[in-house]
Design a protein around this motif. Structure first.
Motif, mmCIF file in Angstrom:
data_model
loop_
_atom_site.group_PDB
_atom_site.id
_atom_site.type_symbol
_atom_site.label_atom_id
_atom_site.label_comp_id
_atom_site.label_asym_id
_atom_site.label_seq_id
_atom_site.Cartn_x
_atom_site.Cartn_y
_atom_site.Cartn_z
ATOM 1 N N SER A 118 0.998 -1.226 -0.167
ATOM 2 C CA SER A 118 0.397 -0.767 -0.423
ATOM 3 C C SER A 118 1.018 1.215 -0.109
ATOM 4 O O SER A 118 0.495 1.926 -1.118
ATOM 5 C CB SER A 118 -0.379 0.328 1.003
ATOM 6 N N GLU A 119 1.551 1.352 0.843
ATOM 7 C CA GLU A 119 2.837 2.345 0.552
ATOM 8 C C GLU A 119 3.218 2.624 -0.387
ATOM 9 O O GLU A 119 3.878 3.706 -0.749
ATOM 10 C CB GLU A 119 3.537 2.031 2.275
ATOM 11 N N LYS A 120 3.558 1.561 -0.846
ATOM 12 C CA LYS A 120 5.103 1.290 -2.647
ATOM 13 C C LYS A 120 4.105 2.412 -3.554
ATOM 14 O O LYS A 120 4.574 2.790 -4.175
ATOM 15 C CB LYS A 120 5.222 0.304 -2.876
ATOM 16 N N LEU A 121 2.403 1.588 -3.161
ATOM 17 C CA LEU A 121 1.795 1.571 -4.431
ATOM 18 C C LEU A 121 1.583 3.653 -4.501
ATOM 19 O O LEU A 121 1.179 4.645 -5.363
ATOM 20 C CB LEU A 121 0.288 1.352 -4.625
ATOM 21 N N ARG A 122 1.233 4.034 -2.886
ATOM 22 C CA ARG A 122 1.086 5.408 -2.673
ATOM 23 C C ARG A 122 2.162 6.308 -2.773
ATOM 24 O O ARG A 122 1.628 7.700 -3.469
ATOM 25 C CB ARG A 122 0.458 5.237 -1.045
ATOM 26 N N SER A 123 3.195 5.939 -3.177
ATOM 27 C CA SER A 123 4.179 6.654 -3.129
ATOM 28 C C SER A 123 4.796 6.658 -4.404
ATOM 29 O O SER A 123 4.891 7.841 -4.762
ATOM 30 C CB SER A 123 5.552 5.749 -2.367
ATOM 31 N N HIS A 124 4.274 5.996 -5.351
ATOM 32 C CA HIS A 124 3.485 6.008 -6.977
ATOM 33 C C HIS A 124 2.156 7.223 -7.245
ATOM 34 O O HIS A 124 2.535 7.481 -8.114
ATOM 35 C CB HIS A 124 4.352 5.659 -7.386
ATOM 36 N N GLU A 125 2.109 7.706 -6.377
ATOM 37 C CA GLU A 125 0.048 7.989 -6.825
ATOM 38 C C GLU A 125 -0.466 6.419 -6.647
ATOM 39 O O GLU A 125 -1.738 7.045 -7.999
ATOM 40 C CB GLU A 125 0.510 9.302 -7.164
ATOM 41 N N HIS A 126 -0.737 5.894 -6.500
ATOM 42 C CA HIS A 126 -2.221 4.927 -6.828
ATOM 43 C C HIS A 126 -1.693 4.706 -5.462
ATOM 44 O O HIS A 126 -1.291 4.810 -4.190
ATOM 45 C CB HIS A 126 -1.114 3.949 -7.249
ATOM 46 N N LYS A 127 -3.319 4.096 -5.208
ATOM 47 C CA LYS A 127 -3.887 3.106 -4.004
ATOM 48 C C LYS A 127 -4.059 2.330 -4.399
ATOM 49 O O LYS A 127 -4.527 1.497 -5.181
ATOM 50 C CB LYS A 127 -5.334 3.878 -4.023
ATOM 51 N N LEU A 128 -4.057 0.917 -3.160
ATOM 52 C CA LEU A 128 -4.301 0.137 -2.750
ATOM 53 C C LEU A 128 -5.884 -0.626 -2.286
ATOM 54 O O LEU A 128 -6.159 0.168 -1.533
ATOM 55 C CB LEU A 128 -3.866 -0.771 -1.942
ATOM 56 N N THR A 129 -6.646 -0.212 -3.751
ATOM 57 C CA THR A 129 -7.741 -0.277 -3.840
ATOM 58 C C THR A 129 -8.671 -1.654 -3.088
ATOM 59 O O THR A 129 -7.327 -3.045 -2.801
ATOM 60 C CB THR A 129 -8.546 -0.045 -5.132
ATOM 61 N N SER A 130 -9.808 -1.394 -2.783
ATOM 62 C CA SER A 130 -9.589 -3.207 -2.040
ATOM 63 C C SER A 130 -10.077 -3.606 -2.959
ATOM 64 O O SER A 130 -9.469 -5.948 -2.340
ATOM 65 C CB SER A 130 -11.647 -3.027 -1.510
ATOM 66 N N ARG A 131 -10.300 -4.267 -4.277
ATOM 67 C CA ARG A 131 -10.149 -5.155 -5.405
ATOM 68 C C ARG A 131 -8.937 -5.426 -5.877
ATOM 69 O O ARG A 131 -8.393 -6.349 -5.258
ATOM 70 C CB ARG A 131 -10.423 -4.003 -6.867
ATOM 71 N N ARG A 132 -7.545 -4.945 -5.609
ATOM 72 C CA ARG A 132 -6.435 -4.949 -5.589
ATOM 73 C C ARG A 132 -5.738 -5.937 -4.870
ATOM 74 O O ARG A 132 -4.986 -6.325 -4.277
ATOM 75 C CB ARG A 132 -5.884 -3.205 -5.796
#
Length: 152
Positions: free
Chosen positions: A9-23
């Motif tokens: 989640s943090e890795k994705l957030r640091s690249h302006e992506h979210k860990l959505t519930s589907r992901r």
């Protein structure tokens, strides 16, 4: 598992992506089956059991996103389909190797670096800096050999 999900989640957030519930659902399926080398279709079939409304396109996009951020790696084991596995985050550029049964398609991981001496020779003889390698060995697994021997 929760710690790893938080790291993703943090890795994705640091690249302006979210860990959505589907992901997260797809990530959990991968984690639950980390000893397997699942194709996108296999991931989709497992995800459908938990989230029936999720589409195949979402699974494909999520797997590609996870590959883009080195959360997972895509491999082709000679059957024309990408299969996914978690990478080695040790940072030394060495991955395990795979034995692929040509009869039952079983994939066996070899967790030894069998190419270290060859890499050293290539680095020295060709002044080539190796960043990674993949080794796939095709043959027949012991179970399929035993079945063949029992038929004779």
């Amino acid at each position: 598992m929760r710690k790893f999900i938080a790291e993703v989640s943090e890795k994705l957030r640091s690249h302006e992506h979210k860990l959505t519930s589907r992901r997260e659902c797809i990530l959990c399926i991968l984690l639950e089956n980390k000893d397997k080398h699942l194709s996108a279709e296999e991931v989709y079939n497992l995800v459908k059991q938990k989230s029936p409304d999720m589409g195949l396109a979402t699974v494909y996009r999520t797997l590609e996103l996870f590959c883009e951020f080195n959360i997972i790696h895509a491999m082709d084991f000679g059957d024309g389909r990408k299969r996914y596995e978690f990478g080695d985050d040790s940072g030394d550029g060495h991955h395990h190797h795979h034995l692929i049964c040509e009869k039952c398609n079983k994939i066996i991981e070899v967790n030894e670096d069998l190419l270290e001496e060859l890499e050293n020779r290539i680095t020295n003889d060709y002044q080539f800096s190796i960043s990674n390698h993949h080794l796939k060995i095709f043959g027949i697994c012991k179970e399929c050999m035993a079945k063949s021997n029992n038929k004779q």
